[in-house]
Design a protein around this motif. Sequence first.
Motif, mmCIF file in Angstrom:
data_model
loop_
_atom_site.group_PDB
_atom_site.id
_atom_site.type_symbol
_atom_site.label_atom_id
_atom_site.label_comp_id
_atom_site.label_asym_id
_atom_site.label_seq_id
_atom_site.Cartn_x
_atom_site.Cartn_y
_atom_site.Cartn_z
ATOM 1 N N LEU A 249 0.809 -1.215 0.000
ATOM 2 C CA LEU A 249 0.000 0.000 0.000
ATOM 3 C C LEU A 249 0.845 1.269 0.000
ATOM 4 O O LEU A 249 0.324 2.369 0.162
ATOM 5 C CB LEU A 249 -0.934 -0.002 1.217
ATOM 6 C CG LEU A 249 -1.953 -1.145 1.241
ATOM 7 C CD1 LEU A 249 -2.666 -1.202 2.590
ATOM 8 C CD2 LEU A 249 -2.966 -0.999 0.113
ATOM 9 N N ASP A 250 2.152 1.122 -0.193
ATOM 10 C CA ASP A 250 3.032 2.286 -0.214
ATOM 11 C C ASP A 250 2.832 3.062 -1.511
ATOM 12 O O ASP A 250 2.262 2.562 -2.488
ATOM 13 C CB ASP A 250 4.492 1.836 -0.085
ATOM 14 C CG ASP A 250 5.394 2.945 0.431
ATOM 15 O OD1 ASP A 250 4.905 4.086 0.584
ATOM 16 O OD2 ASP A 250 6.581 2.674 0.680
ATOM 17 N N SER A 251 3.321 4.292 -1.537
ATOM 18 C CA SER A 251 3.094 5.174 -2.680
ATOM 19 C C SER A 251 3.859 4.752 -3.928
ATOM 20 O O SER A 251 3.573 5.253 -5.019
ATOM 21 C CB SER A 251 3.468 6.614 -2.301
ATOM 22 O OG SER A 251 4.833 6.684 -1.901
ATOM 23 N N ASP A 252 4.847 3.877 -3.790
ATOM 24 C CA ASP A 252 5.605 3.429 -4.957
ATOM 25 C C ASP A 252 5.354 1.958 -5.284
ATOM 26 O O ASP A 252 6.116 1.327 -6.006
ATOM 27 C CB ASP A 252 7.101 3.666 -4.758
ATOM 28 C CG ASP A 252 7.662 2.911 -3.549
ATOM 29 O OD1 ASP A 252 6.874 2.260 -2.832
ATOM 30 O OD2 ASP A 252 8.885 2.990 -3.328
ATOM 31 N N ALA A 253 4.263 1.405 -4.748
ATOM 32 C CA ALA A 253 4.024 -0.027 -4.890
ATOM 33 C C ALA A 253 3.256 -0.384 -6.157
ATOM 34 O O ALA A 253 3.295 -1.535 -6.593
ATOM 35 C CB ALA A 253 3.269 -0.557 -3.669
ATOM 36 N N SER A 254 2.565 0.571 -6.766
ATOM 37 C CA SER A 254 1.802 0.271 -7.980
ATOM 38 C C SER A 254 1.742 1.510 -8.863
ATOM 39 O O SER A 254 2.065 2.620 -8.431
ATOM 40 C CB SER A 254 0.390 -0.200 -7.633
ATOM 41 O OG SER A 254 -0.428 0.891 -7.252
ATOM 42 N N TYR A 255 1.296 1.310 -10.093
ATOM 43 C CA TYR A 255 1.236 2.399 -11.059
ATOM 44 C C TYR A 255 0.108 3.386 -10.781
ATOM 45 O O TYR A 255 0.088 4.479 -11.352
ATOM 46 C CB TYR A 255 1.079 1.833 -12.472
ATOM 47 C CG TYR A 255 2.363 1.312 -13.064
ATOM 48 C CD1 TYR A 255 3.207 2.141 -13.794
ATOM 49 C CD2 TYR A 255 2.736 -0.013 -12.893
ATOM 50 C CE1 TYR A 255 4.390 1.674 -14.349
ATOM 51 C CE2 TYR A 255 3.923 -0.502 -13.437
ATOM 52 C CZ TYR A 255 4.740 0.344 -14.160
ATOM 53 O OH TYR A 255 5.913 -0.125 -14.706
ATOM 54 N N LEU A 256 -0.843 3.017 -9.939
ATOM 55 C CA LEU A 256 -1.973 3.905 -9.654
ATOM 56 C C LEU A 256 -1.978 4.391 -8.215
ATOM 57 O O LEU A 256 -3.010 4.807 -7.688
ATOM 58 C CB LEU A 256 -3.292 3.203 -9.989
ATOM 59 C CG LEU A 256 -3.509 2.914 -11.478
ATOM 60 C CD1 LEU A 256 -4.812 2.159 -11.695
ATOM 61 C CD2 LEU A 256 -3.495 4.203 -12.298
ATOM 62 N N ALA A 257 -0.822 4.350 -7.575
ATOM 63 C CA ALA A 257 -0.699 4.847 -6.200
ATOM 64 C C ALA A 257 -0.263 6.311 -6.216
ATOM 65 O O ALA A 257 0.736 6.653 -6.843
ATOM 66 C CB ALA A 257 0.314 4.015 -5.428
ATOM 67 N N PRO A 258 -0.996 7.209 -5.558
ATOM 68 C CA PRO A 258 -0.580 8.610 -5.476
ATOM 69 C C PRO A 258 0.699 8.751 -4.647
ATOM 70 O O PRO A 258 0.994 7.920 -3.780
ATOM 71 C CB PRO A 258 -1.759 9.306 -4.783
ATOM 72 C CG PRO A 258 -2.898 8.340 -4.887
ATOM 73 C CD PRO A 258 -2.297 6.982 -4.897
ATOM 74 N N ALA A 259 1.459 9.799 -4.909
ATOM 75 C CA ALA A 259 2.648 10.094 -4.103
ATOM 76 C C ALA A 259 2.236 10.420 -2.667
ATOM 77 O O ALA A 259 1.102 10.846 -2.404
ATOM 78 C CB ALA A 259 3.418 11.255 -4.720
ATOM 79 N N GLY A 260 3.167 10.234 -1.742
ATOM 80 C CA GLY A 260 2.882 10.343 -0.314
ATOM 81 C C GLY A 260 2.118 11.569 0.146
ATOM 82 O O GLY A 260 1.178 11.447 0.947
ATOM 83 N N PRO A 261 2.465 12.789 -0.330
ATOM 84 C CA PRO A 261 1.749 13.980 0.150
ATOM 85 C C PRO A 261 0.253 13.960 -0.104
ATOM 86 O O PRO A 261 -0.493 14.686 0.556
ATOM 87 C CB PRO A 261 2.432 15.117 -0.615
ATOM 88 C CG PRO A 261 3.808 14.619 -0.902
ATOM 89 C CD PRO A 261 3.631 13.147 -1.162
ATOM 90 N N ALA A 262 -0.215 13.151 -1.043
ATOM 91 C CA ALA A 262 -1.656 13.097 -1.339
ATOM 92 C C ALA A 262 -2.463 12.705 -0.114
ATOM 93 O O ALA A 262 -3.597 13.158 0.074
ATOM 94 C CB ALA A 262 -1.920 12.099 -2.471
#
Length: 267
Positions: free
Chosen positions: A45-58
Motif C-alpha cells: 500500500l506504499d506510494s511506490d508499490a503500484s502504477y496507480l498509487a498517489p505520491a505520499g503527500p496526497a
Amino acid sequence: MTSRPLDLLRQIAVLSAVSFMLVASALGTGLLGGTPVRDVQGGALDSDASYLAPAGPAFSIWSVIYIGLVAYAIWQALPRQRATERQRDLGWLVALTTVLNGMWLVAAQFWTLTATVVVIALLLVALAITFRVAVVTRTPGDGVADAVLLDGVTGLHLGWVTLATVANTAALLTATVPSDWEDAAAPLGVTVLVVVGVIGLGIAWASGWRVTPGLAIGWGATWLAVGRLAGEPQSTAIGVTAIVVAAVVAVLPLAVAGLRLLRPQGD
C-alpha cells in the motif's frame, strides 16, 4: 421538533463511530504501536508499490477529512441538532462511513490485502449513498455549517475514496498477478483513469455540480501524476492522463458553480 429516544442514540452512535475511526487512525500511523500503513501488507500500500498509487503527500487530505468529521460529530451532538430531519436522514449514514473508514485501517493492519479492497468498496458505496441523501434532502435554509460539515466533508470523503479504491485495487493486482503483466500497466492505467474522470464528472452532475468530490479526486490524481512522472514506477502515459483527469474533474465543477453564482436571479 420533538426529540425521540433514537435521536439521542444516533448522536451517541456518531460520536462513538468517529472515536473508533480516530483510534484506528492512530493505530494505522503507528502512534498506538501499530505498523504505519505504508509498511503493512509487505509494503503493497506504499506510494511506490503500484502504477496507480498517489505520491505520499496526497494522503494529507485525510487530515482535512478527519477534522471535518470530528467537527461534524461535535456539531450534530448539540441539543438543537438532536431532532432535525437532516440529522435523522444522515446521522446513521455518516456513522456507518466512519466505522468503515476505521475498519479499513483494521483490515490493513490485521487482515489481508483482499479484505482491504472489500472494505474500501463498501465504504465507497456507503459514501455514495450518504452524499446522494445529503444533496437530495438539502434546502436553502439548512445553513453554512450544514453545507460544510455534511455536503462538503462527505463530498471530500467520497472523492478521495473514489480514487483510493482504484489505488487499493491496483495494489492487490500488483501483488497477485504475474510479473509479466507489467507490460499492460500503462494502457490499463490510462483506461482506469479515464473511467475515474467520467465517474468524477458523473458525481458532479448528479449532485448539482458540487465541487468537493471533484477537488478530492483532482488532488489525488495530481499526486498520482507526480508519482508516475517523478517517482517510481515511472509511466509518462499514466502521469499525463492523471494531470488531464485532475484538471477536468476539479475545474469543470468549479466553472459551472461559478457561472451559476454570476447568473442573474430569475435566469
